[in-house]
Design a protein around this motif. Structure first.
Motif, PDB file in Angstrom:
ATOM      1  N   GLY A 178       0.075  -9.656  -6.079  1.00  0.00           N
ATOM      2  CA  GLY A 178       0.911  -8.801  -6.906  1.00  0.00           C
ATOM      3  C   GLY A 178       0.125  -7.713  -7.601  1.00  0.00           C
ATOM      4  N   VAL A 179      -1.053  -8.065  -8.136  1.00  0.00           N
ATOM      5  CA  VAL A 179      -1.890  -7.077  -8.824  1.00  0.00           C
ATOM      6  C   VAL A 179      -2.362  -6.001  -7.849  1.00  0.00           C
ATOM      7  CG1 VAL A 179      -4.123  -6.735  -9.970  1.00  0.00           C
ATOM      8  CG2 VAL A 179      -2.627  -8.600 -10.698  1.00  0.00           C
ATOM      9  N   THR A 180      -2.846  -6.429  -6.689  1.00  0.00           N
ATOM     10  CA  THR A 180      -3.343  -5.464  -5.706  1.00  0.00           C
ATOM     11  C   THR A 180      -2.208  -4.574  -5.191  1.00  0.00           C
ATOM     12  OG1 THR A 180      -4.967  -7.123  -5.029  1.00  0.00           O
ATOM     13  CG2 THR A 180      -4.702  -5.205  -3.616  1.00  0.00           C
ATOM     14  N   ALA A 181      -1.079  -5.177  -4.876  1.00  0.00           N
ATOM     15  CA  ALA A 181       0.066  -4.391  -4.393  1.00  0.00           C
ATOM     16  C   ALA A 181       0.554  -3.430  -5.465  1.00  0.00           C
ATOM     17  CB  ALA A 181       1.193  -5.319  -3.958  1.00  0.00           C
ATOM     18  N   GLY A 182       0.528  -3.876  -6.735  1.00  0.00           N
ATOM     19  CA  GLY A 182       0.952  -3.002  -7.829  1.00  0.00           C
ATOM     20  C   GLY A 182       0.043  -1.803  -7.982  1.00  0.00           C
ATOM     21  N   ILE A 183      -1.264  -2.035  -7.876  1.00  0.00           N
ATOM     22  CA  ILE A 183      -2.218  -0.930  -7.982  1.00  0.00           C
ATOM     23  C   ILE A 183      -2.051   0.043  -6.824  1.00  0.00           C
ATOM     24  CG2 ILE A 183      -4.671  -0.337  -7.869  1.00  0.00           C
ATOM     25  CD1 ILE A 183      -3.880  -1.380 -10.566  1.00  0.00           C
ATOM     26  N   VAL A 184      -1.878  -0.522  -5.615  1.00  0.00           N
ATOM     27  CA  VAL A 184      -1.680   0.332  -4.435  1.00  0.00           C
ATOM     28  C   VAL A 184      -0.376   1.124  -4.561  1.00  0.00           C
ATOM     29  CG1 VAL A 184      -1.231   0.279  -1.952  1.00  0.00           C
ATOM     30  CG2 VAL A 184      -3.071  -1.102  -2.906  1.00  0.00           C
ATOM     31  N   ALA A 185       0.641   0.508  -5.164  1.00  0.00           N
ATOM     32  CA  ALA A 185       1.945   1.168  -5.298  1.00  0.00           C
ATOM     33  C   ALA A 185       1.912   2.305  -6.314  1.00  0.00           C
ATOM     34  CB  ALA A 185       3.000   0.142  -5.716  1.00  0.00           C
TER      35      ALA A 185
ATOM     36  N   MET B 166       2.609  -5.723   3.125  1.00  0.00           N
ATOM     37  CA  MET B 166       1.468  -6.246   3.868  1.00  0.00           C
ATOM     38  C   MET B 166       0.231  -6.349   2.979  1.00  0.00           C
ATOM     39  SD  MET B 166       2.596  -7.131   6.720  1.00  0.00           S
ATOM     40  CE  MET B 166       1.030  -7.576   7.434  1.00  0.00           C
ATOM     41  N   VAL B 167       0.057  -5.424   2.038  1.00  0.00           N
ATOM     42  CA  VAL B 167      -1.035  -5.540   1.066  1.00  0.00           C
ATOM     43  C   VAL B 167      -0.875  -6.830   0.280  1.00  0.00           C
ATOM     44  CG1 VAL B 167      -1.988  -4.583  -1.071  1.00  0.00           C
ATOM     45  CG2 VAL B 167      -1.462  -3.065   0.838  1.00  0.00           C
ATOM     46  N   ASN B 168       0.336  -7.093  -0.160  1.00  0.00           N
ATOM     47  CA  ASN B 168       0.621  -8.309  -0.920  1.00  0.00           C
ATOM     48  C   ASN B 168       0.283  -9.558  -0.109  1.00  0.00           C
ATOM     49  OD1 ASN B 168       1.751 -10.043  -2.946  1.00  0.00           O
ATOM     50  ND2 ASN B 168       3.675 -10.066  -1.813  1.00  0.00           N
ATOM     51  N   ILE B 169       0.728  -9.589   1.147  1.00  0.00           N
ATOM     52  CA  ILE B 169       0.500 -10.764   1.994  1.00  0.00           C
ATOM     53  C   ILE B 169      -0.989 -10.953   2.286  1.00  0.00           C
ATOM     54  CG2 ILE B 169       0.880 -11.708   4.317  1.00  0.00           C
ATOM     55  CD1 ILE B 169       3.648 -10.299   4.239  1.00  0.00           C
ATOM     56  N   LYS B 170      -1.663  -9.854   2.648  1.00  0.00           N
ATOM     57  CA  LYS B 170      -3.068  -9.959   3.041  1.00  0.00           C
ATOM     58  C   LYS B 170      -3.984 -10.312   1.871  1.00  0.00           C
ATOM     59  CE  LYS B 170      -2.451  -9.015   7.359  1.00  0.00           C
ATOM     60  NZ  LYS B 170      -2.678 -10.055   8.394  1.00  0.00           N
TER      61      LYS B 170
END
Length: 565
Positions: A14-21, A310-314
């Protein structure tokens, strides 16, 4: 509702996907005409509520390219129609967003989602691989400190040579360090700190001594808030202007359908990556709730975002908590952590996203596809190319259309081949005796499976080829559960041909559903037979009686009174 067994992975994902988003939400907001902050709140609201109420555990929802294109078109049309700026007509614009959300909820309630799931694997593979290629092409120039001057895949490709020729040494080093971390981060450490999160932290720390003029950072994208209250969205009262009612409804329908397709395609991609199965109708309800609430707060609409999912999953996301955490993180960034997020270099995100794009490409199928059906390989390649160079939704639509044609053609071929055979495996001794006694004067056709429109075009010709010299034609519908209009009219051609050649036609084992179709389109009256639920044995007995009458000249071979019924 929640499974805390995967809380660590959900937090990382969630943190990584949020930053990417974050940069994507800002960019989409700017492109939409509603402003960067509307894009941020779109990612926050749709991301949180679609995750909480949706049916795909790992889905990350937010503004997407196709949705922003439609929304931007709506903004341009309404502002031009009213000759006003965005703020003056925002109530009309967001009325369409709210209505789109309500339509998506209705799609879910009426179970429309199950039909969008019928996408063949080569189409999904081509779509996934195309998304991966797009991500890599769009981020490649940022690894060298550059940036595409225009949107789209071609813009990303055009930017690569210029970025290499005029590379920023500091950004390039930081970008490739980040890329190296995500590719070669030890798996033993990755159980505790994912490579993407490590790259984000290490890359940002390396860039801290340098200013934004030396290393491109997010500070150039994040809006400056004059007061704390500016960071929160204002409530929007929808304005259903009757003069623009058709435009609002049309845009709402397009947004709802596009968002549904976009989200459920992403759900299919997530299923493939996680070996799980989503609830498509529940997902539509979740998307509708998120978009409806977003509309009330002046946020741009969203859909399931393949790249962010996919960022979230990976990076470890496993449950819907990951999507809610991504939305919550963006909320914290907007209200409290804007200065920290502003220090993240674009090159770091580019390194993370290039690895994500690489992982999305379906190498497992691509390397083996030449050993499978050639048509599936062509289909996958075509969807990939259209996804990369034209449009994601059009690629899938074209893929599904071609896959359906291919399937119809293969089914039709099988049905036509079966029609040309005389099979007696299921005949009883009594039936076989009557058939043999007729000495070739009876020809029976058994229809197997639903008679498709693909076979309808050639079925009459195939029957004509196989009935020469026969006096009675028996059509056995035992294995035909359904029939479509194309096939009904093919049967009409068969019966009309038989009548022209003075050939008697008998229908048997017709079920109620098929009979209703035949009766409704006047095929039974054309055949002159009403009791079509007779058995095959009864049909053969009638044929035997007819042939006996024909031989003796009884009313030109009509079935006499008291013949077997």
């Amino acid at each position: 509702m929640f499974d805390f067994k995967h809380i660590k992975g959900d937090i990382y994902g969630g943190v990584t996907a949020g930053i990417v988003a974050l940069p994507l939400a800002l960019a989409f907001g700017e492109a939409s005409g509603a402003g960067p902050i509307a894009g941020l709140w779109g990612a926050i609201i749709t991301g949180f509520f679609a995750a909480a109420f949706g049916g795909t555990n790992t889905q990350i929802t937010g503004p997407t390219g196709p949705m922003v294109v439609v929304f931007a078109g709506l903004v341009a049309e309404i502002t031009a129609e009213r000759n006003a700026d965005f703020a003056e007509v925002s109530g009309i614009i967001f009325a369409a967003v709210i209505l789109a959300g309500i339509l998506q909820i209705l799609f879910g309630i009426f179970k429309v989602g199950q039909y969008i799931r019928l996408v063949p694997y080569p189409v999904i593979s081509g779509f996934m691989s195309g998304i991966g290629v797009i991500i890599i092409l769009l981020q490649a120039s940022r690894l060298f400190g550059g940036a595409p001057e225009r949107g789209g895949t071609l813009g990303g490709i055009e930017a690569i040579p210029g970025a290499i020729m005029n590379l920023n040494p500091i950004a390039t080093v930081i970008g490739f360090v980040s890329l190296g971390i995500v590719f070669f981060w030890p798996k033993s450490i990755g159980k505790f700190v994912p490579g993407a999160l490590a790259a984000l932290i290490i890359g940002t720390l390396l860039a801290l001594p340098f200013g934004a003029d030396q290393v491109p950072k997010l500070v150039s994208d994040i809006p400056v808030f004059e007061t704390f209250g500016d960071r929160f969205p204002a409530f929007v009262i929808p304005n259903l202007d009757p003069k623009l009612g058709f435009l609002i409804l049309e845009s709402a329908i397009i947004l709802a359908l596009l968002g549904a397709i976009d989200s459920l395609l992403t759900s299919l991609v997530a299923d493939n990556a996680t070996r799980t199965r989503h609830d498509s109708n529940k997902e539509l309800i979740g998307q509708g709730i998120g978009n409806s609430i977003a509309g009330f707060f002046g946020a741009i609409p969203g859909a399931g975002a393949t790249m962010r999912t996919m960022v979230n999953i990976k990076t470890g996301g496993m449950t819907k908590l990951s999507g809610m955490i991504a939305g919550s993180l963006l909320f914290l960034i907007v209200v409290a952590l804007t200065p920290l997020a502003a220090e993240i270099p674009h090159a770091v995100l580019a390194g993370i996203l290039v690895k994500v794009g690489w992982d999305i490409i379906d190498f497992a199928y691509i390397t083996r596809s030449h050993k499978g059906p050639r048509w599936d390989l062509i289909l996958m390649a075509l969807v990939l190319l259209v996804t990369v160079f034209f449009d994601l939704i059009a690629a899938v639509g074209l893929g599904v259309f071609l896959a359906a044609l291919g399937f119809a053609q293969s089914v039709a071929k099988e049905q036509l081949e079966a029609i040309g055979e005389e099979r007696f495996v299921s005949f009883t001794d009594e039936e076989k005796a009557i058939y043999d006694k007729a000495d070739g004067r009876i020809r029976m056709f058994e229809f197997t499976g639903p008679l498709s429109f693909g076979a309808a075009a050639d079925i009459a010709h195939r029957v004509r080829q196989n009935v020469k010299g026969r006096e009675v034609l028996i059509l056995d519908f035992t294995q035909m559960p359904t029939i479509d209009v194309s096939a009904v009219y093919a049967l009409q051609s068969i019966i009309e041909d038989a009548k022209r050649e003075n050939r008697h036609v008998i229908l048997c084992n017709v079920n109620a559903e098929v009979r209703k179709m035949l009766d409704g389109l006047a095929i039974l009256s054309l055949a002159g037979q009403t009791d079509v639920d007779i058995t095959r044995l009864q049909a053969l007995q009638r044929a035997e009686t007819y042939l006996a009458g024909a031989s003796s000249g009884t009313a030109e071979g009509t079935v006499p009174e008291g013949a077997p019924a």
